[in-house]
Motif scaffolding. Structure first.
Motif, PDB file in Angstrom:
ATOM      1  N   UNK A 255      46.215  32.604  27.633  1.00  0.00           N
ATOM      2  CA  UNK A 255      46.849  33.657  28.418  1.00  0.00           C
ATOM      3  C   UNK A 255      47.904  33.005  29.307  1.00  0.00           C
ATOM      4  N   UNK A 256      49.153  33.066  28.891  1.00  0.00           N
ATOM      5  CA  UNK A 256      50.201  32.269  29.521  1.00  0.00           C
ATOM      6  C   UNK A 256      50.670  32.901  30.833  1.00  0.00           C
ATOM      7  N   UNK A 257      50.179  32.380  31.933  1.00  0.00           N
ATOM      8  CA  UNK A 257      50.632  32.792  33.254  1.00  0.00           C
ATOM      9  C   UNK A 257      50.901  31.564  34.099  1.00  0.00           C
ATOM     10  N   UNK A 258      51.527  31.748  35.232  1.00  0.00           N
ATOM     11  CA  UNK A 258      51.923  30.615  36.071  1.00  0.00           C
ATOM     12  C   UNK A 258      51.090  30.596  37.335  1.00  0.00           C
ATOM     13  N   UNK A 259      50.313  29.563  37.573  1.00  0.00           N
ATOM     14  CA  UNK A 259      49.532  29.474  38.812  1.00  0.00           C
ATOM     15  C   UNK A 259      50.431  29.132  39.988  1.00  0.00           C
ATOM     16  N   UNK A 260      49.925  29.348  41.168  1.00  0.00           N
ATOM     17  CA  UNK A 260      50.695  29.009  42.363  1.00  0.00           C
ATOM     18  C   UNK A 260      50.770  27.498  42.515  1.00  0.00           C
ATOM     19  N   UNK A 261      51.984  26.961  42.803  1.00  0.00           N
ATOM     20  CA  UNK A 261      52.093  25.513  42.996  1.00  0.00           C
ATOM     21  C   UNK A 261      51.343  25.070  44.241  1.00  0.00           C
TER      22      UNK A 261
END
Length: 494
Positions: A255-261
């Protein structure tokens, strides 16, 4: 007389709690083979009571090793005891036969080969621990965490880094480093972390298969002189295929999502980059010792340890001046975080790094080498060689042994094959190197990397979770073997 030719990596060796298959395989080959027994020492002990006692001890010891997680007992203990008893039995038989010198000579040769490997691995482990202490790996982890990569990107980056780092570092260290990154960035997403852990295990095992320093098994084959140093790099293509086939399929389920840096700053300690360069220099010297001077690679590694000791001496003597210069510089900049970090600076000590080496692994390997050497002296390795390599095509034998390495530790598998000294082409020696290295990826308990991650990501990366992807990993295994047979077909005629 057939004597075990040596070898070692340190990749560490793994815990494998699957004893029944190994025991059954050993018993069937040893007790029920229809072939004539072949003796490797002056006395053929394969059909004697002493021989059966030795085989039983080895099976019992290895069963205790595989049950390490359940028994909470270090794996070196049972094999050390078994090695002592096996050689004591051999010594007693040979003394009664009036041939004490033969047993003593065989033991000394096996011990000498182990010592060469011990020194090699000890230096490699010391350098890895030194780089860890200087926070080289922490810096890499910090850089990745701060970038805020998407899940799919993180999946590929950690896999690719695991593949390449494991060519010089053992798969255990590599896998734990990458797992720490994934767990930090994707905290709470158990499905993604589990998938990444599987990918990391496959990548770290595949990356070590084509490098002479990537795994203990490849180091064993190289030091035995069976494949030249540059010859291993022909396995790069098959190793990449072994990693990429399952990785491509698994990446489709992310599930391609971007986590918080994350805001995390890490500074490498003084001398970190120079220690990395010294390690590379040490590897080059070891290679030159073996290929140009025809001396054991351990000579080059021990010379490199001397370089590290001199550099450690320099770091200690120059530490006060270095701290004073940095204190002045940071005060002028107003960089209070770095100024505060100077209060935790401690001198670099080479011997503390040596003390942190995996002594249980090193002692376990001693026990395995001496046990296998004893069984070989009794004649069992010659028997196994005749059964497996004379009765079967070597290519099929090597493929099957790779599958067995998913259950049985690849170190005794490879050491047994080398000790048998079957008449094989370079292509087949490369094939057993490949299959023994990557076969452990089929199960989570098949390699040190898998076992370590089951502990590090407890409850997230599990045996059952890995098993669900075994068919996909098996596709990579088959594809890598076919790729080797195709790309390196010429080496099978050597």
């Amino acid at each position: 007389m057939l004597t075990p030719s040596p070898t070692h990596r340190l990749r560490h060796s793994a815990r494998r709690p699957k004893f029944v298959v190994a025991a059954t395989f050993s018993i069937l080959l040893v007790l029920f083979s229809p072939l004539a027994y072949a003796s490797t020492g002056p006395l053929n002990l394969t059909t004697s009571i002493s021989g059966f006692i030795a085989v039983g001890l080895f099976i019992l010891a290895y069963g205790l090793v595989m049950a390490e997680e359940q028994l909470h007992m270090r794996k070196s203990k049972p094999v050390l005891v078994a090695a002592g008893i096996i050689w004591a039995v051999i010594g007693w038989v040979y003394v009664r036969a009036g041939l004490p010198d033969a047993a003593e000579s065989a033991f000394r040769e096996t011990l000498l080969e182990y010592c060469e490997l011990l020194l090699f691995l000890l230096v490699a482990m010391t350098y890895i621990n030194a780089m860890e202490e200087r926070r080289v790996f922490d810096k890499l982890r910090s850089w990745m965490v701060q970038k805020g990569f998407s899940y799919r990107t993180l999946f590929w980056i950690t896999g690719i880094l695991a593949f390449w780092i494991s060519t010089v570092a053992n798969n255990l260290t590599t896998a734990m480093l990458m797992c720490a990154v994934v767990s930090k960035v994707a905290e709470g997403d158990k499905k993604f972390i589990s998938l990444c852990c599987i990918n990391i295990v496959v990548a770290s095992n595949a990356g070590g298969a084509f490098s002479p320093f990537g795994d203990i098994t490849t180091l064993m084959v190289w030091q035995a002189g069976l494949v030249p140093f540059e010859g291993f790099f022909t396995l790069l293509g098959p190793s990449l295929v072994n990693y990429l086939v399952p990785a491509i399929i698994m990446s489709l389920f992310i599930n391609n999502r971007t986590p918080s840096p994350l805001d995390e700053s890490v500074w490498m300690k003084r001398g970190a980059r120079r220690i990395v360069l010294l390690f590379l220099l040490t590897v080059v010297i070891a290679v030159l010792c073996h290929t140009v001077l025809h001396l054991p690679p351990a000579l080059g590694m021990m010379t490199g340890l001397g370089f590290l000791q001199f550099f450690g001496y320099y770091l200690r003597r120059s530490l006060p001046r270095s701290i004073e210069r940095k204190r002045t510089r940071y005060s002028q900049r107003g960089d209070w975080r770095k100024l505060e970090s100077l209060g935790s600076v401690v001198p670099f000590d080479v011997f503390s790094r040596i003390a942190r080496s995996e002594w249980d692994t090193l002692l376990f390997f001693y026990g395995v080498v001496m046990c296998v050497g004893g069984l070989g002296f009794m004649g069992y390795l010659s028997l196994l060689s005749e059964t497996l390599y004379a009765g079967w095509n070597p290519t099929w034998a090597n493929i099957v042994l790779g599958l067995i390495s998913a259950v049985v530790d690849n170190i005794p598998v490879m050491f047994a094959v080398i000790s048998m000294s079957p008449d094989m082409s370079v292509g087949n020696w490369l094939l057993i190197t490949l299959t023994a290295g990557v076969g452990g990826s089929l199960l989570s308990v098949g390699s040190a990397a898998g076992v370590a991650l089951m502990g590090q990501a407890r409850g997230i990366y599990t045996f059952a979770g890995h098993l669900r992807w075994t068919p996909v990993i098996a596709l990579g295994y088959i594809a890598s073997v076919l790729t080797h047979l195709w790309l390196n077909a010429a080496s099978f005629s050597n």
